[in-house]
Scaffold this motif. Structure first.
Motif, PDB file in Angstrom:
ATOM      1  N   ALA A  61       0.821  -1.199   0.000  1.00 31.72           N
ATOM      2  CA  ALA A  61       0.000   0.000   0.000  1.00 31.72           C
ATOM      3  C   ALA A  61       0.863   1.260   0.000  1.00 31.72           C
ATOM      4  CB  ALA A  61      -0.907  -0.009   1.221  1.00 31.72           C
ATOM      5  N   GLU A  70      -7.428  10.248  -0.546  1.00 26.11           N
ATOM      6  CA  GLU A  70      -6.865   8.934  -0.190  1.00 26.11           C
ATOM      7  C   GLU A  70      -7.325   7.885  -1.181  1.00 26.11           C
ATOM      8  OE1 GLU A  70      -6.328   8.938   4.668  1.00 26.11           O
ATOM      9  OE2 GLU A  70      -8.028   7.901   3.747  1.00 26.11           O
ATOM     10  N   SER A  71      -8.616   7.915  -1.522  1.00 28.43           N
ATOM     11  CA  SER A  71      -9.115   6.884  -2.437  1.00 28.43           C
ATOM     12  C   SER A  71      -8.573   7.078  -3.835  1.00 28.43           C
ATOM     13  CB  SER A  71     -10.639   6.856  -2.445  1.00 28.43           C
ATOM     14  OG  SER A  71     -11.130   8.042  -3.005  1.00 28.43           O
ATOM     15  N   ILE A  72      -8.183   8.316  -4.180  1.00 30.44           N
ATOM     16  CA  ILE A  72      -7.560   8.536  -5.483  1.00 30.44           C
ATOM     17  C   ILE A  72      -6.173   7.927  -5.491  1.00 30.44           C
ATOM     18  CG2 ILE A  72      -6.632  10.297  -7.037  1.00 30.44           C
ATOM     19  CD1 ILE A  72      -8.983  12.041  -6.312  1.00 30.44           C
ATOM     20  N   MET A  73      -5.465   8.035  -4.366  1.00 20.54           N
ATOM     21  CA  MET A  73      -4.105   7.495  -4.317  1.00 20.54           C
ATOM     22  C   MET A  73      -4.108   5.979  -4.264  1.00 20.54           C
ATOM     23  SD  MET A  73      -1.977   9.892  -1.785  1.00 20.54           S
ATOM     24  CE  MET A  73      -1.866  11.644  -1.982  1.00 20.54           C
ATOM     25  N   ASP A  74      -5.085   5.415  -3.578  1.00 28.02           N
ATOM     26  CA  ASP A  74      -5.086   3.966  -3.422  1.00 28.02           C
ATOM     27  C   ASP A  74      -6.466   3.525  -2.980  1.00 28.02           C
ATOM     28  OD1 ASP A  74      -3.240   1.583  -1.364  1.00 28.02           O
ATOM     29  OD2 ASP A  74      -4.257   1.395  -3.281  1.00 28.02           O
ATOM     30  N   ASP A  75      -7.123   2.670  -3.745  1.00 24.88           N
ATOM     31  CA  ASP A  75      -8.417   2.179  -3.285  1.00 24.88           C
ATOM     32  C   ASP A  75      -8.434   0.663  -3.351  1.00 24.88           C
ATOM     33  OD1 ASP A  75     -10.749   1.451  -5.669  1.00 24.88           O
ATOM     34  OD2 ASP A  75      -8.766   2.161  -6.244  1.00 24.88           O
ATOM     35  N   GLU A  76      -9.393   0.071  -2.650  1.00 25.62           N
ATOM     36  CA  GLU A  76      -9.407  -1.375  -2.502  1.00 25.62           C
ATOM     37  C   GLU A  76      -9.962  -2.106  -3.700  1.00 25.62           C
ATOM     38  OE1 GLU A  76      -7.405  -2.108   0.828  1.00 25.62           O
ATOM     39  OE2 GLU A  76      -8.257  -3.569  -0.548  1.00 25.62           O
ATOM     40  N   VAL A  77     -10.687  -1.411  -4.550  1.00 24.86           N
ATOM     41  CA  VAL A  77     -11.479  -2.125  -5.551  1.00 24.86           C
ATOM     42  C   VAL A  77     -10.858  -2.200  -6.940  1.00 24.86           C
ATOM     43  CG1 VAL A  77     -13.728  -2.263  -6.639  1.00 24.86           C
ATOM     44  CG2 VAL A  77     -13.532  -1.422  -4.317  1.00 24.86           C
ATOM     45  N   THR A  78     -10.423  -1.071  -7.488  1.00 22.68           N
ATOM     46  CA  THR A  78     -10.043  -1.059  -8.906  1.00 22.68           C
ATOM     47  C   THR A  78      -8.872  -1.989  -9.197  1.00 22.68           C
ATOM     48  OG1 THR A  78      -8.741   0.911  -8.472  1.00 22.68           O
ATOM     49  CG2 THR A  78     -10.890   1.246  -9.448  1.00 22.68           C
ATOM     50  N   TRP A 108     -17.137  -5.212  -1.314  1.00 26.69           N
ATOM     51  CA  TRP A 108     -17.533  -4.603  -2.581  1.00 26.69           C
ATOM     52  C   TRP A 108     -18.025  -5.660  -3.567  1.00 26.69           C
ATOM     53  CZ3 TRP A 108     -17.797   0.561  -2.930  1.00 26.69           C
ATOM     54  CH2 TRP A 108     -17.035   1.304  -2.027  1.00 26.69           C
ATOM     55  N   VAL A 164     -21.167   2.140  -9.010  1.00 20.84           N
ATOM     56  CA  VAL A 164     -21.530   1.810  -7.640  1.00 20.84           C
ATOM     57  C   VAL A 164     -22.894   2.406  -7.326  1.00 20.84           C
ATOM     58  CG1 VAL A 164     -20.342   3.839  -6.733  1.00 20.84           C
ATOM     59  CG2 VAL A 164     -20.678   1.879  -5.279  1.00 20.84           C
TER      60      VAL A 164
END
Lengths: 423, 195
Positions: free
Chosen positions: A46, A91-99, A388, A397
């Motif tokens: 991460a 934060e989600s732009i830098m690293d997200d759980e889904v893509t 997800w 979503v």
């Protein structure tokens, strides 16, 4: 059969692993000489640290640092509340759980397949020669061999199941059907050079049960069906697939749906529960994620199979990506393209764990049961357990998630109905 | 394979980004990897749709405003430099930076610039003032349908009353800074990097 598998795996694994390590070093050296940046070859951990704090806690903290007011007395809007949403968003732009679950896993060392390496043009002459040799072996020797085996396997399946289908229903038919299915699937396994390790076979699914597994590729079916007999579930297709499906169902009852029937959830549920009630019929094989995920995580299980009330036999499948990535990125590659890639990889190596059977407990609803099974599979396979929906691969979503957050925040501003009526 | 080669980062570019944003070498390469994975069109720039594909961002009530912050006035595409420049606002402030040369231009992650980022989330028309309407718009995005127009209106009025010092019924950037002077902006508007 087993000893030959063992020797093959030894010969494939040992020299290949050495090559991989050496290949990676050469690439890194080559890139340094030319002073260029390498796309990170390693599975990057991460990038950022994300605290799992709730909306309420965080916004309270922001407000606390900014004012001397007693917070519980007057929950109101503060201009600094926006910081929470801004930070979470970035934060989600830098690293997200889904893509990242919908593309192939990144590897530590290069496995001599150009498709898994983006630094291809930095390699030295020696490495290029090796890669070329590998290409020759894979496409010139392995691929034709495997394609022949595949055609043989499929052809035999269609032919023999039709023959068995001519027999009257009874023990002989079931026995032969089993043998035929197993044999043909095992030929297909050879066609892919799949080296599979089965664990805990004592937990293998029994008649009247439902087998659920995480889904990475269409090959999952072949891997499981070569070790046990299942009733498949799926939509009837046209073309070659349809031919195979129609002949399979002559030998033993599989559950195929017409395209129109798939939308009718009640019909689907009824046919599945009718099937499991008949104890003479084979266990059903279902992939509740509904789509292929890249084998680093398990995504939301659709609750349909968990509402039926039969015993669930969870199975965890974990592929070793170093020898060939089995993940089927259906939005990028078609089926034929995918199969060709599979058959021209070095080998497909995977582990299958049969987990102990689970049933729905008192007071547990289908969704909770599904999540419990999912957690068990994720834990065994060393995969990340996500809530997800795998459907996010293609779809957007749902707005309900955003509405939940808005509701939570509104509560902070004006309190709930009860609070207001009290004061 | 060839198209990817042309979009790989050169060492000089990394140095420039380092100077401009203060990110370290490894942070820049990791974020470049992230940038390319979001870039579905593989053309070296991100569009608004590329951002909206991130589910966690799509469910953020202020998601659209945040995405907007990446795109300069009137443009639909953002390249890696622009991407990094915006992300730099969320870099934590390191101690050794505080004692830097006071005549050097302000770093992107200074307290003032962090506050400016937040200010711009409110100030949609970029006229350096948060009007009552703009405040209402942002409030409506954050609460959805759960609060009535009247209540929201009174919340907005109260907020402007508290912050507005020069009586023009809107909040300027300086008034914004004053209202938030006690808030720990450095920590709340920073993202902790693992390397």
């Amino acid at each position: 059969m087993t000893s030959s598998v063992a020797t093959t795996s030894f010969y494939i694994k040992l020299p290949l692993m050495n090559f991989y390590g050496w290949a990676t070093l050469r690439i890194e050296r080559g890139a340094k000489e030319k002073n260029h940046l390498l796309m990170p070859l390693w599975a990057a951990p991460a990038i950022i640290a994300r605290e799992p704090t709730s909306l309420e806690e965080e916004i309270k903290e922001i407000r606390r640092s900014g004012s001397n007011k007693d917070l519980d007395a007057a929950p109101e809007f503060e201009m600094s509340d926006i910081f929470y949403f801004a930070r979470r968003g970035v934060e989600s732009i830098m690293d997200d759980e889904v893509t990242k679950r919908f593309s192939a896993e990144e590897l530590e060392s290069w496995n001599l397949l150009t498709r898994s390496n983006y630094n291809f043009h930095y390699i030295s002459l020696r490495l290029t020669v090796l890669w070329g040799l590998g290409l020759l072996i894979r496409y010139g020797f392995l691929l034709p061999l495997r394609v022949t085996l595949a055609f043989t396997g499929v052809g035999l399946l269609v032919f023999l199941t039709s023959v068995v289908g001519l027999l009257p229903n009874g023990r002989m038919k079931n026995f032969l059907s089993e043998k035929v299915h197993l044999m043909c699937y095992r030929i297909c396994v050879r066609a892919l050079t799949a080296i599979i390790t089965y664990h805990d076979s004592e937990n293998k699914p029994k008649n009247g049960g439902i087998c659920v597994a995480n889904h990475t590729s269409p090959i999952d079916v072949i891997i499981l069906a070569s070790d046990g007999c299942y009733a498949m579930v799926g939509q009837i297709h046209g073309g070659l697939m349809g031919v195979i499906q129609r002949s399979m169902v002559k030998a033993c009852p599989h559950v195929w749906f017409e395209r129109s029937e798939v939308k009718d959830r009640h019909l689907v549920a009824k046919r599945l529960s009718d099937h499991v009630e008949d104890k003479s019929k084979l266990p059903i094989l279902i992939f509740p994620e509904g789509t292929c995920i890249n084998n680093t995580s398990v995504m939301m299980f659709k609750k349909g199979s968990f509402e039926i009330g039969a015993t669930v036999y969870p199975v965890a499948i974990k592929y070793d990506p170093r020898f060939g990535d089995a993940f089927w990125n259906s939005s990028k590659f078609g089926m034929v393209n995918y199969l060709l890639r599979m058959m021209s990889s070095w080998a497909i190596v995977c582990s299958v764990w049969y987990l102990p059977p689970m049933s729905r407990e008192e007071g547990e609803d289908a969704v909770q049961f599904a999540n419990r099974v999912k957690a068990a599979i994720a834990r065994q396979g060393g995969l990340v357990d996500l809530l997800w929906d795998g459907g996010l691969k293609r779809g957007k979503v749902k707005d309900t998630f955003k509405e939940e957050q808005q509701k939570l925040y509104s509560k902070m501003l004006v309190g709930t109905q009860e609070d207001r009526s009290r004061s | 394979m060839g198209s990817r080669a042309s979009t790989l980062l050169r060492e000089e570019e990394i140095e420039e980004i380092k100077k401009e944003t203060g990110f370290s070498h490894s942070q820049i390469t990791r974020l470049y990897s992230r940038f390319t994975s979001l870039d579905k069109g593989e053309n070296g720039t991100l569009s608004r749709e590329d951002f909206q594909r991130i589910p966690e961002l799509a469910i953020n009530p202020l998601g659209d405003r945040i995405i907007n912050a990446f795109f300069p006035e009137g443009e639909d595409q953002v390249n890696f430099r622009g991407f990094m420049r915006t992300l730099a606002h969320f870099r934590p402030i390191e101690d050794n930076e505080k004692s830097k040369n006071p005549t050097a231009s302000e770093p992107l992650n200074s307290r003032t610039n962090k506050l400016l980022f937040a200010f711009r989330l409110y100030d949609l028309d970029r006229d350096d003032k948060i009007s009552r309407d703009e405040l209402l718009q942002v409030l409506r995005m954050m609460v959805g349908v759960n609060i009535s127009d009247e209540q929201l209106g009174s919340i907005a009025d109260r907020t402007i009353q508290e912050a507005d010092t020069n009586g023009d019924n809107s909040i300027s950037f300086n008034e914004f800074i004053k209202v938030l002077e006690k808030v720990d902006v450095e920590q709340k508007m920073s993202i902790r990097f693992l390397h």
